[in-house]
Design an enzyme around this catalytic site. Structure first.
Site, PDB file in Angstrom:
ATOM      1  N   GLY A   1      -0.352  66.160  42.234  1.00 26.21           N
ATOM      2  CA  GLY A   1      -0.772  65.572  43.493  1.00 26.21           C
ATOM      3  C   GLY A   1       0.448  64.926  44.114  1.00 26.21           C
ATOM      4  O   GLY A   1       1.119  64.111  43.463  1.00 26.21           O
TER       5      GLY A   1
ATOM      6  N   ARG B   1       9.664  69.085  40.781  1.00 30.45           N
ATOM      7  CA  ARG B   1       8.793  69.976  41.557  1.00 30.45           C
ATOM      8  C   ARG B   1       9.454  70.180  42.915  1.00 30.45           C
ATOM      9  O   ARG B   1       9.800  69.197  43.582  1.00 30.45           O
ATOM     10  CB  ARG B   1       7.395  69.364  41.808  1.00 30.45           C
TER      11      ARG B   1
ATOM     12  N   GLN C   1      -7.650  73.152  39.048  1.00 31.25           N
ATOM     13  CA  GLN C   1      -7.711  71.726  39.384  1.00 31.25           C
ATOM     14  C   GLN C   1      -9.035  71.356  40.060  1.00 31.25           C
ATOM     15  O   GLN C   1      -9.499  70.235  39.926  1.00 31.25           O
ATOM     16  CB  GLN C   1      -6.542  71.337  40.311  1.00 31.25           C
TER      17      GLN C   1
ATOM     18  N   ASP D   1       1.008  68.997  50.519  1.00 29.03           N
ATOM     19  CA  ASP D   1       2.197  68.639  49.760  1.00 29.03           C
ATOM     20  C   ASP D   1       3.385  68.386  50.655  1.00 29.03           C
ATOM     21  O   ASP D   1       4.282  67.635  50.299  1.00 29.03           O
ATOM     22  CB  ASP D   1       2.525  69.745  48.752  1.00 29.03           C
TER      23      ASP D   1
ATOM     24  N   LYS E   1      -1.559  73.658  48.014  1.00 26.03           N
ATOM     25  CA  LYS E   1      -1.924  74.533  46.886  1.00 26.03           C
ATOM     26  C   LYS E   1      -2.227  75.955  47.348  1.00 26.03           C
ATOM     27  O   LYS E   1      -2.899  76.164  48.356  1.00 26.03           O
ATOM     28  CB  LYS E   1      -3.160  73.940  46.215  1.00 26.03           C
TER      29      LYS E   1
END
Lengths: 364, 364
Positions: free
Chosen positions: B50, B92, B200, B241, B252
């Site tokens: 997240g 990430r 998720q 994101d 996602k």
């Protein structure tokens, strides 16, 4: 490729073997069916799946279902036949090939002279089941030939679920097109939706394609849109479980969403299916019963719970893609394009016996 | 709800605990991080996930990364800080909150007088990490309040992945809107995409919703289109994101496809995210690096192989949804609608420090 999805062993007293598709790709296991109940269970549990394969298996299921009838009681055979036909029709509610094959089996006995001996009727039923099986082999090749004309060399092709050799007598419907392209020397790259919840794409289609040496990339269903956006998909090719008179197509859940995405990206969307998948008694796809399958298919994976207790599940086996999203239908007789009622009637009209399907979705 | 995604235990010499999100919903396990490397691993392995939660965890990771610096060597602290910032930025590549949080940590030291003692710098770094953490709590509530105005009573709402309390300090972004609706007495039915490959939605979002007593139905990703066609979805709400200056949203994988489907069905598509998710240095979403994740996430489930040997895999972690498919953005400052460059600049412009993100996608 040496395996056969379905194989009848012996004469009218023989039995059916099927590849247990629930065990692939881990192992290639043959599952024996010696009763109509075993065939019903194999269809319901998806050991046998794919609309054409279900029709063939059900036809053999009829042969199994009348084996116990005494040879001196033709009336008992006719009574038992009705029972078996009604019973097998409840195995899967959506695939029209099932009802079509059962109707062919019914007509074998219905059109036989009343004095026909039981043994001759049993032989005739087996002959008809074998004919359905053999005809499917031939028509898959024809679908492949016609459909290959739609696919250019060096295309990226996306497919969903499994409309391959496992879903038919052999060679497949949607995949027959890709196999034919390969035979013609066209260089394809095939993208395979894994096809949740039961993963027929990952387990079965990817297995068939890799076996044949076709470059294959597996994706999760939710990656298709991004793949299209990147320009990697020049055509989408899928099978069908039932096609209405107007061209609406019932197929594995996710097909409709793919068709919407293909349209949004200007990508042609092709549906390959035999004439036996057409149900001209249906004006449109709206009344097609959408089978709801057990919640556990979604909440559990490989025996492990992946969702919390207390969550509800929506798990339709199929969806209906409206005809206007379909670029062309491909049958054993050729290409139907544009997908319109008149063109469908012209090609399909003379084919299908009016199927003896239940008016309502089967209870489950 | 008593759990906390992230918790700092102690002073500058303390440590971080995080809920190991890879173990949910089977068990609620706290994972201890006592080094920057442990935080990097927790982010990379998706124990912490997240975008907002990643930013908070990385900030605490900086605190951990400088703990070993001797109290009499301020130059060593500044050198080590640069090292740790560069290192954590590689955990990430897509989530901009990560770079935003690291930039805030850098500025703490950069703006401190040169003679500031090491112990004071360590304390200031922890204060800043705690501030990032606390501010996220507050802004999630604000996002919830603003976004709830968009959702009518008795709506069916579809969400994707997890933009809930687990993905943030608490309460969430997309889910904050639904939690606020619930607090306001609105009766919602929430549909949750399972969100392959890492599930998720099934594992985390369904868990959060069921815990709060919100009626929740889990679907496979490929069922969303059929659900929309049946009229069950009145709004789609997702997180983000990274959001570019023109409103393009990286989120996602599967988000873009949902947005196309929502548009095709006339359903509003809302994106909820804090201002720290905006990257105004990006003119559009096109250059956003799309992280490709390991093939095993797709080919294996619960430790079992579900795809044949020899198949390739396409496994992007994210996709980019173009602004024109987004009905509104929801931030802690309010609703941005329509989603256009000027409206975004007006609301976001004064907020973000220029993020110190890598020019290229991180190596992996």
């Amino acid at each position: 490729v040496t395996w056969q999805t379905l194989q009848w062993i012996g004469g009218p007293d023989g039995h059916l073997t099927c590849i247990d598709q629930t065990r692939l790709p881990a192992e290639l296991v043959l599952h024996e069916c010696r009763t109509a109940e075993a065939v019903w269970e194999a269809i319901r549990q998806l050991r046998v799946r794919g609309a054409p394969a279900i029709g063939i298996a059900a036809a053999y299921g009829v042969v199994l279902g009348v084996q116990a009838v005494a040879d001196d009681d033709p009336a008992a055979l006719r009574r038992r036949l009705d029972e078996v036909l009604a019973y097998l029709a409840t195995s899967r509610p959506t695939a029209v090939n099932l009802f079509w094959a059962l109707e062919r089996m019914r007509q074998v006995v219905q059109t036989a002279p009343p004095q026909t001996p039981v043994s001759a009727l049993k032989e005739a039923l087996l002959r008809e089941a074998r004919a359905i099986h053999d005809q499917d082999r031939v028509l898959c090749r024809a679908i492949g030939r016609h459909g290959a004309e739609l696919i250019a060399d060096e295309s990226g092709v996306l497919t969903h679920c499994n409309a391959g050799g496992l879903a038919t007598a052999e060679y497949g419907t949607a995949l027959a097109i890709l196999f034919t392209c390969q035979d013609q020397g066209k260089r394809l790259h095939v993208y395979v939706d894994e096809t949740r919840p039961l993963l027929q794409g990952a387990r079965l289609t990817a297995w068939e394609l890799v076996q044949r040496g076709i470059p294959t990339t597996l994706i999760c269903d939710n990656m298709a849109a991004q793949l299209m956006r990147e320009g990697k998909v020049q055509a989408v090719v899928v099978g069908a479980d039932r096609i209405a008179a107007n061209g609406d197509v019932a197929n594995k859940i996710g097909t409709y969403g793919l068709a919407v995405l293909a349209r949004a990206h200007g990508i042609p969307f092709y549906v390959a299916a035999p004439l036996s998948s057409f149900d001209l008694a249906l004006a449109s796809g709206d009344p097609i019963p959408i089978e709801q399958r057990p919640a556990e298919e979604v909440t559990h994976l490989a025996g492990q719970r992946i969702a919390p207790q207390g969550v509800a599940v929506y798990n339709p086996a199929f969806d209906v893609t409206p005809a206007h999203l379909i670029t062309a239908l491909v049958t054993e007789r050729g290409i139907i394009r544009p997908v319109e009622r008149a063109a469908i009637a012209a090609q399909v009209g003379s084919h299908a016996p009016s199927p003896a399907r239940p008016a309502e979705p089967a209870a489950r």
